[in-house]
Design an enzyme around this catalytic site. Sequence first.
Site, PDB file in Angstrom:
ATOM      1  N   ARG A   1       3.570  -0.176  -5.154  1.00  0.00           N
ATOM      2  CA  ARG A   1       3.358  -0.762  -3.831  1.00  0.00           C
ATOM      3  C   ARG A   1       2.055  -1.542  -3.729  1.00  0.00           C
ATOM      4  O   ARG A   1       1.790  -2.218  -2.730  1.00  0.00           O
ATOM      5  CB  ARG A   1       3.353   0.331  -2.755  1.00  0.00           C
TER       6      ARG A   1
ATOM      7  N   LYS B   1       5.705  -4.377  -4.816  1.00  0.00           N
ATOM      8  CA  LYS B   1       7.156  -4.314  -4.755  1.00  0.00           C
ATOM      9  C   LYS B   1       7.675  -4.280  -3.323  1.00  0.00           C
ATOM     10  O   LYS B   1       8.728  -4.819  -3.024  1.00  0.00           O
ATOM     11  CB  LYS B   1       7.632  -3.071  -5.499  1.00  0.00           C
TER      12      LYS B   1
ATOM     13  N   HIS C   1      16.390 -36.501 -10.403  1.00  0.00           N
ATOM     14  CA  HIS C   1      15.747 -37.062  -9.206  1.00  0.00           C
ATOM     15  C   HIS C   1      14.256 -36.734  -9.161  1.00  0.00           C
ATOM     16  O   HIS C   1      13.691 -36.581  -8.084  1.00  0.00           O
ATOM     17  CB  HIS C   1      16.453 -36.559  -7.950  1.00  0.00           C
TER      18      HIS C   1
ATOM     19  N   LYS D   1      11.514 -14.630 -12.311  1.00  0.00           N
ATOM     20  CA  LYS D   1      11.167 -13.515 -13.215  1.00  0.00           C
ATOM     21  C   LYS D   1      10.027 -13.923 -14.139  1.00  0.00           C
ATOM     22  O   LYS D   1       9.076 -13.173 -14.343  1.00  0.00           O
ATOM     23  CB  LYS D   1      12.364 -13.084 -14.081  1.00  0.00           C
TER      24      LYS D   1
ATOM     25  N   GLU E   1      16.368 -17.443 -10.036  1.00  0.00           N
ATOM     26  CA  GLU E   1      15.975 -16.060 -10.318  1.00  0.00           C
ATOM     27  C   GLU E   1      15.316 -15.950 -11.703  1.00  0.00           C
ATOM     28  O   GLU E   1      14.325 -15.240 -11.869  1.00  0.00           O
ATOM     29  CB  GLU E   1      17.216 -15.149 -10.207  1.00  0.00           C
TER      30      GLU E   1
ATOM     31  N   TRP F   1      -2.774  -2.598  -1.682  1.00  0.00           N
ATOM     32  CA  TRP F   1      -2.501  -4.012  -1.914  1.00  0.00           C
ATOM     33  C   TRP F   1      -3.303  -4.733  -0.839  1.00  0.00           C
ATOM     34  O   TRP F   1      -3.000  -4.630   0.352  1.00  0.00           O
ATOM     35  CB  TRP F   1      -1.015  -4.318  -1.779  1.00  0.00           C
TER      36      TRP F   1
ATOM     37  N   ASN G   1      -1.157   2.278   5.631  1.00  0.00           N
ATOM     38  CA  ASN G   1      -0.344   1.197   5.072  1.00  0.00           C
ATOM     39  C   ASN G   1       0.162   0.368   6.234  1.00  0.00           C
ATOM     40  O   ASN G   1       0.873   0.887   7.089  1.00  0.00           O
ATOM     41  CB  ASN G   1       0.836   1.787   4.280  1.00  0.00           C
ATOM     42  N   GLY G   2      -0.241  -0.908   6.262  1.00  0.00           N
ATOM     43  CA  GLY G   2       0.199  -1.766   7.354  1.00  0.00           C
ATOM     44  C   GLY G   2      -0.924  -2.707   7.755  1.00  0.00           C
ATOM     45  O   GLY G   2      -1.884  -2.892   7.003  1.00  0.00           O
TER      46      GLY G   2
ATOM     47  N   CYS H   1       0.855  -1.183   0.000  1.00  0.00           N
ATOM     48  CA  CYS H   1       0.000   0.000   0.000  1.00  0.00           C
ATOM     49  C   CYS H   1       0.898   1.242   0.000  1.00  0.00           C
ATOM     50  O   CYS H   1       1.984   1.240   0.560  1.00  0.00           O
ATOM     51  CB  CYS H   1      -0.938   0.120   1.193  1.00  0.00           C
TER      52      CYS H   1
ATOM     53  N   GLU I   1       6.678 -14.263 -12.210  1.00  0.00           N
ATOM     54  CA  GLU I   1       6.160 -12.983 -11.738  1.00  0.00           C
ATOM     55  C   GLU I   1       5.422 -12.217 -12.830  1.00  0.00           C
ATOM     56  O   GLU I   1       4.362 -11.653 -12.583  1.00  0.00           O
ATOM     57  CB  GLU I   1       7.313 -12.083 -11.242  1.00  0.00           C
TER      58      GLU I   1
HETATM   59  C1  G6P Z   1       8.643  -8.597  -3.200  1.00  0.00           C
HETATM   60  C2  G6P Z   1       9.092  -8.103  -4.554  1.00  0.00           C
HETATM   61  C3  G6P Z   1      10.347  -8.859  -4.983  1.00  0.00           C
HETATM   62  C4  G6P Z   1      11.424  -8.714  -3.922  1.00  0.00           C
HETATM   63  C5  G6P Z   1      10.935  -9.160  -2.558  1.00  0.00           C
HETATM   64  C6  G6P Z   1      11.916  -8.776  -1.468  1.00  0.00           C
HETATM   65  O1  G6P Z   1       8.187  -9.895  -3.299  1.00  0.00           O
HETATM   66  O2  G6P Z   1       8.070  -8.258  -5.505  1.00  0.00           O
HETATM   67  O3  G6P Z   1      10.813  -8.329  -6.207  1.00  0.00           O
HETATM   68  O4  G6P Z   1      12.536  -9.477  -4.295  1.00  0.00           O
HETATM   69  O5  G6P Z   1       9.694  -8.512  -2.240  1.00  0.00           O
HETATM   70  O6  G6P Z   1      11.980  -7.381  -1.407  1.00  0.00           O
HETATM   71  P1  G6P Z   1      13.175  -6.547  -0.839  1.00  0.00           P
HETATM   72  O7  G6P Z   1      12.745  -5.110  -1.005  1.00  0.00           O
HETATM   73  O8  G6P Z   1      13.324  -6.928   0.596  1.00  0.00           O
HETATM   74  O9  G6P Z   1      14.380  -6.871  -1.634  1.00  0.00           O
END
Ligand code: G6P
Length: 613
Positions: free
Chosen positions: A27, A608, A509, A490, A486, A74, A100-101, A2, A493
């Site tokens: 956010r 994010k 395995h 990606k 990673e 969010w 936010n929280g 948020c 996501e």
């Molecule tokens: C969220 C984001 C990711 C990020 C993760 C950790 O899930 O979408 O892209 O890697 O949080 O965030 P940070 O800000 O702690 O790296």
Amino acid sequence: MCGIVGYIGYREAYPILIKGLQRLEYRGYDSAGIALLNDNKLNVYKTRGKVSDLIHSVEDKDIIGTIGIAHTRWATHGEPNNVNAHPHCSQSEELAIVHNGIIENYAVLKQGLIEHGYTFSSETDTEVLVQLIEYVKRKNHVDLPTAVQLALNQIVGAYAIAVIEKGHPDIIVAARKGSPLVIGVGDNEYFLASDATPIIEFTHKVVYVGEEEIVVLQRGNELKIKTIGNVEKTPEIKELEMTLSQLEKGGYPHFMLKEIFEQPQTLSDSMRGRINLEENNISLSGFIDHKDKFLNAKRIIITACGTSWHAGLIGMYAIEEFARIPVEVEYSSEFRYRKPVINKDDLVIAISQSGETADTLAAVQLAKSQGAFIFGICNVVGSSIARNTDSGCYTHVGPEIGVASTKAFTAQVTVLIMLALLIGKEKGTLEKEQYLKIVGELAKIPEKISQILKQNDVIAEFSKTFTYAQNFIYLGRGYNYPVALEGALKLKEISYIHAEGLPAAEMKHGPIALISQEMPVVVIAPSAGKYEKVVSNIQEIKARKGRIISIVTEGDVIVKNLSDYIISIPETEECLVPLLAVIPLQLLAYHIAVVKGCDVDQPRNLAKSVTVE
Ligand code: G6P
């Protein structure tokens, strides 16, 4: 998650708040809303969907006012709909709040308020808070700042809030605990926001609100800050380093693509002043100031989430190889709750782009309470995690706006490798010659990334072939196993294709049962590392007719002949391959998502900055 934003001053608040919300939309983007005070009217507009939907919904509405608050959500408590959207109003409709929280004890408080005759229209925890503030205000006959203070004393949970009151157009009361809050200080005007991005074009002077602090932003008055325990604080004004151009797409169709292409520059920025090219030497002030902690550490625990956790895994490989210190890489969310054994001679490295991830912040606090030394690797300057660590190293990649992390990842890996090399050199576990060679190679990485980026069009073209896929497998060994994780993350996501990253040898395995001619398998197969072993793994896929996309070192012939598609990366040291190999994987995910018509910068259900558990 948020985002909240607020304005009080001499300008019209609406355009400032809307632009602020657009900057904070990374956010969360389940709903958006705004509350404006004008004369004796409190106008609240909110809608499910994005800020653009909010703009449409207020086209014929009264949006006048020089004070207001706004929110992009969010969803946590209650599905994303118009009713659950913020701002929320108190029963009398005199108070409006954005939050936010998470209010953890909202159910108990709600029950108490119901018994006092309050009714609720939403399912949110936030509505409980604004009703509580109103209840406290009326019961005690106090002004808004005091009512907020008294109410917050009853709250368990995390919050960054802003509250306004009908008939009081000269004051916003804001507060924070656990969630971020920045105040912008202009001439006869104040701004507030979850991060500095909505503020930057108006003022560079900011105050980062501390834990459990309440701020009163009053027209024509100095900023007043006190804690919820009633201790007065002097606002500490800081100068922002961010620039406006960093927040714009600069001609790219998406922030994610812009950020992928920025990596040659951002990695140079991460290394600037830290690598001395003439002497091939590394210097990190966060290390120098606390050298003994690193050299005497019996164990290093890395704690992080998501992409930052993947960077941590690469850090583990590098620290164990060069510094010979045992490393454990922990998901912050597991670490904080599983009663981990933490010793005083443990060194904890917390990695976080945003510096606000709730689980990582809690992991830091836990480790700190047990006496460990904490080193932070954060991107956002002044963020909560950065402020809670004993020492650290910023990644300096500028604001990362695309929800899928790209440039932050490569910078985190760069910082971890610099740290591993430095500890190794100082401990004497890394030969001087090897140290110099790797540092020299590290300095060449930005240029090598530029070369890889030239293959963008080729990757875009063959990405079209894979939009049919429901599943992908990513394989890598050693340093490239985290890169496989990673790459898979990606793709998941932003394209919503299921993808799994595996250590290449583990495929046999179990996951090998999934291979068929439908299954694309991305293999990271550079010449440095266990090349022959990876070739064998590729043979196993080939024998089962899997479709192979390989990341190979320039000039490779063997893997090329086995693969359907290849992407070449320049040769480098084994520990640095992740910095190159991840680039084509970022581009692959990006182009597949674009061809599928997905919202690349704001993928569904994600946010994010994850400030909830
Ligand atoms: C969220 C984001 C990711 C990020 C993760 C950790 O899930 O979408 O892209 O890697 O949080 O965030 P940070 O800000 O702690 O790296």
